[in-house]
Write an enzyme that holds these catalytic residues in place. Sequence first.
Site, PDB file in Angstrom:
ATOM      1  N   ALA A  93       0.830  -1.212   0.000  1.00  0.00           N
ATOM      2  CA  ALA A  93       0.000   0.000   0.000  1.00  0.00           C
ATOM      3  C   ALA A  93       0.861   1.257   0.000  1.00  0.00           C
ATOM      4  CB  ALA A  93      -0.912   0.000   1.217  1.00  0.00           C
TER       5      ALA A  93
ATOM      6  N   HIS B 291      -2.450 -25.541  45.352  1.00  0.00           N
ATOM      7  CA  HIS B 291      -1.165 -26.086  45.810  1.00  0.00           C
ATOM      8  C   HIS B 291      -0.934 -27.452  45.162  1.00  0.00           C
ATOM      9  CE1 HIS B 291       2.177 -26.937  48.429  1.00  0.00           C
ATOM     10  NE2 HIS B 291       1.646 -28.136  48.678  1.00  0.00           N
TER      11      HIS B 291
ATOM     12  N   GLY C 290      18.238 -11.284  20.786  1.00  0.00           N
ATOM     13  CA  GLY C 290      19.557 -11.926  20.700  1.00  0.00           C
ATOM     14  C   GLY C 290      19.774 -12.931  21.814  1.00  0.00           C
TER      15      GLY C 290
ATOM     16  N   VAL D 116      20.483  -5.816  16.771  1.00  0.00           N
ATOM     17  CA  VAL D 116      20.782  -4.564  17.468  1.00  0.00           C
ATOM     18  C   VAL D 116      19.591  -3.591  17.438  1.00  0.00           C
ATOM     19  CG1 VAL D 116      23.285  -4.667  17.183  1.00  0.00           C
ATOM     20  CG2 VAL D 116      21.892  -3.699  15.353  1.00  0.00           C
TER      21      VAL D 116
ATOM     22  N   GLY E  19      20.027  -7.845  23.576  1.00  0.00           N
ATOM     23  CA  GLY E  19      18.632  -7.517  23.915  1.00  0.00           C
ATOM     24  C   GLY E  19      17.851  -8.818  24.036  1.00  0.00           C
TER      25      GLY E  19
ATOM     26  N   GLY F 271       4.539  -2.322  11.038  1.00  0.00           N
ATOM     27  CA  GLY F 271       5.568  -3.039  11.793  1.00  0.00           C
ATOM     28  C   GLY F 271       6.978  -2.514  11.613  1.00  0.00           C
TER      29      GLY F 271
HETATM   30  C1  FAD Z   1      12.691 -12.962  16.607  1.00  0.00           C
HETATM   31  C2  FAD Z   1      11.600 -12.152  17.233  1.00  0.00           C
HETATM   32  C3  FAD Z   1      10.981 -12.610  18.374  1.00  0.00           C
HETATM   33  C4  FAD Z   1       9.957 -11.869  18.958  1.00  0.00           C
HETATM   34  N1  FAD Z   1       9.355 -12.350  20.081  1.00  0.00           N
HETATM   35  C5  FAD Z   1       8.348 -11.659  20.661  1.00  0.00           C
HETATM   36  C6  FAD Z   1       7.665 -12.163  21.799  1.00  0.00           C
HETATM   37  O1  FAD Z   1       7.993 -13.236  22.311  1.00  0.00           O
HETATM   38  N2  FAD Z   1       6.645 -11.444  22.318  1.00  0.00           N
HETATM   39  C7  FAD Z   1       6.260 -10.230  21.776  1.00  0.00           C
HETATM   40  O2  FAD Z   1       5.324  -9.623  22.290  1.00  0.00           O
HETATM   41  N3  FAD Z   1       6.884  -9.723  20.704  1.00  0.00           N
HETATM   42  C8  FAD Z   1       7.918 -10.407  20.121  1.00  0.00           C
HETATM   43  N4  FAD Z   1       8.523  -9.906  18.998  1.00  0.00           N
HETATM   44  C9  FAD Z   1       8.098  -8.578  18.487  1.00  0.00           C
HETATM   45  C10 FAD Z   1       6.810  -8.699  17.679  1.00  0.00           C
HETATM   46  O3  FAD Z   1       7.006  -9.622  16.632  1.00  0.00           O
HETATM   47  C11 FAD Z   1       6.434  -7.336  17.118  1.00  0.00           C
HETATM   48  O4  FAD Z   1       6.361  -6.397  18.170  1.00  0.00           O
HETATM   49  C12 FAD Z   1       5.081  -7.416  16.428  1.00  0.00           C
HETATM   50  O5  FAD Z   1       5.110  -8.322  15.353  1.00  0.00           O
HETATM   51  C13 FAD Z   1       4.653  -6.035  15.919  1.00  0.00           C
HETATM   52  O6  FAD Z   1       3.404  -6.160  15.338  1.00  0.00           O
HETATM   53  P1  FAD Z   1       2.906  -5.143  14.207  1.00  0.00           P
HETATM   54  O7  FAD Z   1       1.501  -5.555  13.909  1.00  0.00           O
HETATM   55  O8  FAD Z   1       3.183  -3.758  14.637  1.00  0.00           O
HETATM   56  O9  FAD Z   1       3.851  -5.409  12.950  1.00  0.00           O
HETATM   57  P2  FAD Z   1       4.397  -6.684  12.186  1.00  0.00           P
HETATM   58  O10 FAD Z   1       4.164  -7.935  12.892  1.00  0.00           O
HETATM   59  O11 FAD Z   1       5.794  -6.315  11.829  1.00  0.00           O
HETATM   60  O12 FAD Z   1       3.513  -6.726  10.868  1.00  0.00           O
HETATM   61  C14 FAD Z   1       3.540  -5.705   9.913  1.00  0.00           C
HETATM   62  C15 FAD Z   1       3.049  -6.245   8.580  1.00  0.00           C
HETATM   63  O13 FAD Z   1       2.868  -5.149   7.685  1.00  0.00           O
HETATM   64  C16 FAD Z   1       3.260  -5.546   6.382  1.00  0.00           C
HETATM   65  N5  FAD Z   1       3.552  -4.322   5.610  1.00  0.00           N
HETATM   66  C17 FAD Z   1       4.547  -3.424   5.821  1.00  0.00           C
HETATM   67  N6  FAD Z   1       4.463  -2.407   4.947  1.00  0.00           N
HETATM   68  C18 FAD Z   1       3.393  -2.663   4.170  1.00  0.00           C
HETATM   69  C19 FAD Z   1       2.790  -1.967   3.080  1.00  0.00           C
HETATM   70  N7  FAD Z   1       3.239  -0.793   2.644  1.00  0.00           N
HETATM   71  N8  FAD Z   1       1.704  -2.530   2.497  1.00  0.00           N
HETATM   72  C20 FAD Z   1       1.206  -3.713   2.912  1.00  0.00           C
HETATM   73  N9  FAD Z   1       1.731  -4.399   3.943  1.00  0.00           N
HETATM   74  C21 FAD Z   1       2.807  -3.885   4.572  1.00  0.00           C
HETATM   75  C22 FAD Z   1       4.473  -6.419   6.628  1.00  0.00           C
HETATM   76  O14 FAD Z   1       4.706  -7.279   5.529  1.00  0.00           O
HETATM   77  C23 FAD Z   1       4.054  -7.169   7.891  1.00  0.00           C
HETATM   78  O15 FAD Z   1       3.429  -8.402   7.587  1.00  0.00           O
HETATM   79  C24 FAD Z   1       9.548 -10.628  18.383  1.00  0.00           C
HETATM   80  C25 FAD Z   1      10.172 -10.159  17.218  1.00  0.00           C
HETATM   81  C26 FAD Z   1      11.183 -10.907  16.640  1.00  0.00           C
HETATM   82  C27 FAD Z   1      11.839 -10.392  15.398  1.00  0.00           C
END
Ligand code: FAD
Length: 469
Positions: A119, A446, A188, A272, A185, A148
């Site tokens: 989008a 318990h 990692g 990072v 963090g 995201g």
């Molecule tokens: C390895 C790892 C482990 C994690 N573990 C945890 C955990 O245990 N607990 C926790 O709470 N959080 C965890 N997180 C963090 C969590 O994944 C994120 O905070 C969460 O996914 C954020 O959600 P969101 O909906 O903001 O975005 P996202 O999940 O990033 O989703 C965004 C979506 O938007 C889509 N998008 C982007 N731009 C466009 C566009 N222009 N048009 C159409 N689609 C688009 C992307 O393709 C994506 O699918 C982890 C993250 C990682 C990387």
Amino acid sequence: MVVGDFPIETDTLVIGSGPGGYVAAIRAAQTGQKVTIVEKEYIGGVCLNVGCIPSKAMISVGHRFEEAQHSDEMGIVAKEVSLNFEKAQAFKDSVVKKLTGGVESLLKGNKVEIVRGEAYFVDENTVRIMDADSAQTYKFKNAIIATGSRPVEIPTFKYSERVIDSTGALALKEVPKKLVVIGGGYIGTELGTAYANMGSEVTILEGAPDILAGFEKQMTSIVKKGLKKKGVEVITKASAKGVEESDSGVSVSYEAGGEEKTIDADYVLVTVGRRPNTDEMGLEELNIKMGERGLIEVDKQCRTSIPNIYAIGDIVAGLQLAHKASYEGKIAAEAIAGEKSEVDYLAIPAVCFTDPELASVGLTEEQAKEEGFEVTAAKFPFGANGRALSLNAAEGFVKLVSRKEDGLLLGGQIVGAGASDMVAEIGLAIEAGMTVEDIAMTIHAHPTLAETTMEAAEVALGTPIHIIK
Ligand SMILES: Cc1cc2nc3c(=O)[nH]c(=O)nc-3n(C[C@H](O)[C@H](O)[C@H](O)COP(=O)(O)OP(=O)(O)OC[C@H]3O[C@@H](n4cnc5c(N)ncnc54)[C@H](O)[C@@H]3O)c2cc1C
């Protein structure tokens, strides 16, 4: 994707189908809005595909493998334990597939239109959605941006086959013999722990004086003890300088304590931080008010400076966590429906799935003091809990922070087995405005780990049963 350029009209357009976007779309549909969700990559976003869920699946694999080898204290000695990593990856993929398929069905079941493509804002009521070979214009009354974040890349560590980000680390074809992790963090440290449990020799390089910033030192010191036991080397105040890559591995150079050093490994995992996906979608032309580091500024209803456009999840300020994104998604959808919903981050939990787990909700002791509260900080050790001992998981404690004058619960921290689940009770109590007395008077089954929360409350009241005052 529909081909052609007659604009399609919708009430609410959600961009991104991560835990922010898909939850917002479902809640918006529940309130009677006609909803379209756009996704350029995979349904479920980072969380379901390359984040929370697959990482927890791999963490579970690591635990099972490690326990199978190290349970001799409980009389279990397995002669030969092996890890079929291909099968472990298939297990992880099957979990992801079940959940992403489930989310797609939920969206369809709620009559949310799913559009594949990227989008791009044309104006404050219009987006162009593009995929490889077509484009379609959508007109919306309201939009929720939930795009995201993605991993930050260090210029001297360009991602490649052996210089990997968290997505790469979750898709490896082999367990690295040696793994260097840059960044201590939660991502990692969790992935480093998982691979250490699967047999990798892991080194974590962290620039700050300590790993797992955001959690109290008394908690992280228990995790660091666990890492040491697994043979994970944690080097703090270390600055990663560069990497040389060959067909078979990497040589990572870093500086620590005034000395330049190198470590050879099979892979280097760079974790990072993550940057918000707010570039390349036309937001500049819209003149949406931006905050620091590419984050979008929003009010308490997640509304941006353009009144019919909302933003949620990793692209707005606060913890980059899935449950925060989902929570904000519901608020934004309800605000669009005219409800008075507003965000309140009083009891938002943060969890780290290390060994043992860390969890925190509400205020820490230090934060409560900084906010001017006179506090009681009460701790109860897992070592005095029958269930923890019977699980052979006696390391850890529950700490409750309450207001001295009346016992109002302000926060809680847990380090120990099951912390990720146990923190929910403390969050609920904070949300409900309960006191430590309320928790102490709640009958806990318990023997359970949850009894440690009740006993920490009794410590706060000065009446603990299972430790001497
Ligand atoms: C390895 C790892 C482990 C994690 N573990 C945890 C955990 O245990 N607990 C926790 O709470 N959080 C965890 N997180 C963090 C969590 O994944 C994120 O905070 C969460 O996914 C954020 O959600 P969101 O909906 O903001 O975005 P996202 O999940 O990033 O989703 C965004 C979506 O938007 C889509 N998008 C982007 N731009 C466009 C566009 N222009 N048009 C159409 N689609 C688009 C992307 O393709 C994506 O699918 C982890 C993250 C990682 C990387």
